[in-house]
Each structure stands twice: as structure tokens, then as C-alpha cells.
Design an enzyme around this catalytic site. Structure first.
Site, PDB file in Angstrom:
ATOM      1  CE1 TYR A  23      12.030   0.870   4.029  1.00 53.91           C
ATOM      2  CE2 TYR A  23      12.629   0.309   1.782  1.00 53.91           C
ATOM      3  CZ  TYR A  23      12.366   1.261   2.750  1.00 53.91           C
ATOM      4  OH  TYR A  23      12.415   2.599   2.433  1.00 53.91           O
ATOM      5  CE  LYS A  40       8.970   2.543   2.717  1.00 55.68           C
ATOM      6  NZ  LYS A  40       8.339   3.739   3.300  1.00 55.68           N
TER       7      LYS A  40
END
Ligand code: NAD
Length: 275
Positions: free
Chosen positions: A180, A184
Site C-alpha cells: 500500500y 501511494k
């Protein structure tokens, strides 16, 4: 603006969506009047509040999500249109863009909010886990930017608001989420890259980087006492954001009020990255 109107401009997040956006959009610089906006991931959570805020600021909003039932209910509540999309499929994204262009003739705003989280120690993350996160958060976001970007470049005008995260700047703890975080960080640099490529052709691209926000995505953390304790302790404001507290920034970035901004990643994290 009259005193009464100023009075109504409460800074309390409980009241944001009741009165802020119609007031803001009375100022032409903040208004999204008549603009056509696609909000991916708008069926619920932060995306829904962004869709609501853009709608209240005057935009024609298309909620594009893979959750059909929630998306249709959310769209009906806002007077928006719902279109089903799986952002991991470039064909699905192309269909979406063709349908929106056919129905509205143009696309003025794209908010790429669809995303998923995955908490797993790096050494236990499988190929599939890694690819799933990357395929929604980074591939999917790129497909949307590319397809809508082509329309905006042809128009010579458009604004993109990408959903990054403070996780693109710092590695969260105590929960493990390497994929994750990496996805990002990718969104932040993709935003800068697109901004640079398209700045001379009328298309601005910026990103929002929130800290912890109370949505279905953070439920696991709120249900895990040790995670929740660290999250609150490490956030100077001492609480999670409401999804409606992220929405005004998206409206600002989509509006003419941010006309000199492109390539930025705006952090909105209750102070988390200040410590
Ligand atoms: N909640 C947080 O603390 C937080 C913090 C920083 C950034 N973000 C980011 O904000 C965005 C929204 O998160 P949220 O907290 O509202 O989560 P959420 O799970 O409530 O909403 C995510 C939405 O994305 C949609 N979606 C997921 N995969 C999709 C796909 N393949 N195609 C189309 N739609 C898809 C879901 O159906 C859902 O409606 C995400 O990109 C997330 O990474 C969230």
C-alpha cells in the site's frame, strides 16, 4: 457575503456538508457550476463525500465504482449518475470514459479515489497480494488519468485530483502495509510526472495525501486496540478525520481557486507527518 452567511460557515466538521459548499460556490473562483466530474470510488467513504461536495458546488457528478448497489444508492442521494467500473481493467475504464463523453460531451474534473488497503508483513506478502494492491491503487489510477487525460488534452482544459496518502511519504506503523505504501508513493510521483507533461496543454494534476480517515478502510485498525492507540497518539489532533473533512480540499483543487497549483501532493493528516 452577509454576516448571516458567515455565521453559517461553521468550521465544525459536523456541519461541513450542510452549508459550506453552496456558500463557497457562490464565489465564482470556488464554483464547479456545470462542470462534468467523474469520481472513482465514489460509492462510499471519502469518495462519496468528495462526490457530495462537488455536487453541492454545482458539478454534474458521475460516481464510478465497482460497488453497484451502494453506488446507485449514493448517486440517487446526491442527484448524481452511477456507472459501474473496475479501474483495474483498462477496457472498463475506456468504456466509462466513452459513456461519459457521449452523455455529457466533455469531462472537466477527474477525482481518482478508488483504492484498497492490505495489511501483511512484507515477507508474507504473496505475488497476488502485491499485484492486487498495485493494480487498483496504481495501475487503475493511471488508466483513469490516461483515458480521461486524452479527453482533457483534446479539450485543452481539465483538472485531475488523485488520491495518494501520507503513506506515500512515511511508512505507517504498527501495521505492516508495504505494498500500500509503495503504491501511494507511486501515485505522488505519477501525479508530478503527469503534471509536468500536461501543464502546457491546459490540464492540471494534483494529489491529496490524507492521514487516517474513519471509513470502512480503517475499520480493521479501529477494531485493533494497539493499532488504534498508536494512530491516535501519533496524530497531533488526536483523532481520525471524518471523510467530509477531506472533501473541501478536493473541491479547492478542482476549482479555479487552485489555478497555479499542479504537481502538488497536499497533506491533510491532523499533523501526523509533523512529528
Ligand atoms: N481511510 C483512510 O484512512 C485513507 C487515508 C489515506 C488515503 N486513503 C485513500 O482514500 C481512498 C478512499 O478510501 P476510503 O477510506 O474511502 O475507502 P473505502 O474502502 O471506503 O472506499 C474505497 C472505494 O473504492 C472502490 N474501489 C475499490 N476497488 C475498485 C476498483 N477496482 N474499481 C472501482 N472502484 C473500486 C470501492 O468499491 C469503494 O467504494 C483510497 O484510495 C485510499 O487508499 C484512505
Amino acid at each position: 457575503m452577509s454576516m448571516i452567511a458567515l455565521d453559517q460557515c461553521s468550521t465544525s466538521f459536523d456541519h461541513l456538508h450542510y452549508n459550506l459548499f453552496p456558500l463557497m460556490s457562490a464565489l465564482p473562483i470556488f464554483s464547479l457550476d456545470g462542470r462534468v466530474a467523474i469520481v472513482t470510488g465514489g460509492s462510499r467513504g471519502i469518495g462519496f463525500e468528495i462526490a457530495r461536495a462537488m455536487r453541492e458546488s454545482g458539478a454534474e457528478v458521475v460516481i464510478a465504482d465497482r460497488l453497484r448497489d451502494e453506488g446507485e444508492a449514493s448517486s440517487a442521494e446526491l442527484g448524481a449518475r452511477f456507472m459501474e467500473v473496475d479501474v483495474t481493467s483498462s477496457g472498463s475504464v475506456r468504456d466509462l470514459v466513452e459513456q461519459v463523453t457521449a452523455a455529457h460531451g466533455r469531462i472537466d474534473i477527474l477525482a481518482t479515489i478508488a483504492g484498497i488497503a492490505h495489511n501483511m508483513p512484507a515477507e508474507e506478502t504473496t505475488d497476488e497480494d502485491w499485484r492486487r494492491v498495485m493494480s487498483v491503487n496504481l495501475d487503475g489510477l493511471f488508466f483513469c488519468c490516461r483515458e480521461v487525460g486524452r479527453v482533457m488534452l483534446a479539450q485543452g482544459k481539465g483538472v485531475i485530483v488523485n488520491m495518494a496518502s501520507m503513506s506515500g511519504i512515511i511508512a505507517n506503523h504498527p501495521q505492516p502495509q508495504a505494498a500500500y505504501n509503495a503504491s501511494k508513493a507511486g501515485v505522488i510521483l505519477l501525479t508530478k510526472s503527469l503534471a509536468g507533461e500536461w501543464a502546457g496543454r491546459g490540464v492540471r494534476v494534483n494529489a491529496i495525501s490524507p492521514g487516517y480517515v474513519g471509513t470502512p478502510m480503517t475499520k480493521l485498525g479501529l477494531d485493533t486496540p494497539e493499532w488504534k492507540r498508536v494512530w491516535l497518539q501519533e496524530t497531533p489532533l488526536g483523532r481520525l478525520a471524518e471523510p467530509s473533512e477531506i472533501a473541501p480540499l478536493a473541491v479547492f483543487l478542482a476549482s479555479d481557486a487552485s489555478s497555479y497549483m499542479t504537481g502538488a501532493s497536499v497533506v491533510i493528516d491532523g499533523g501526523y507527518t509533523a512529528w
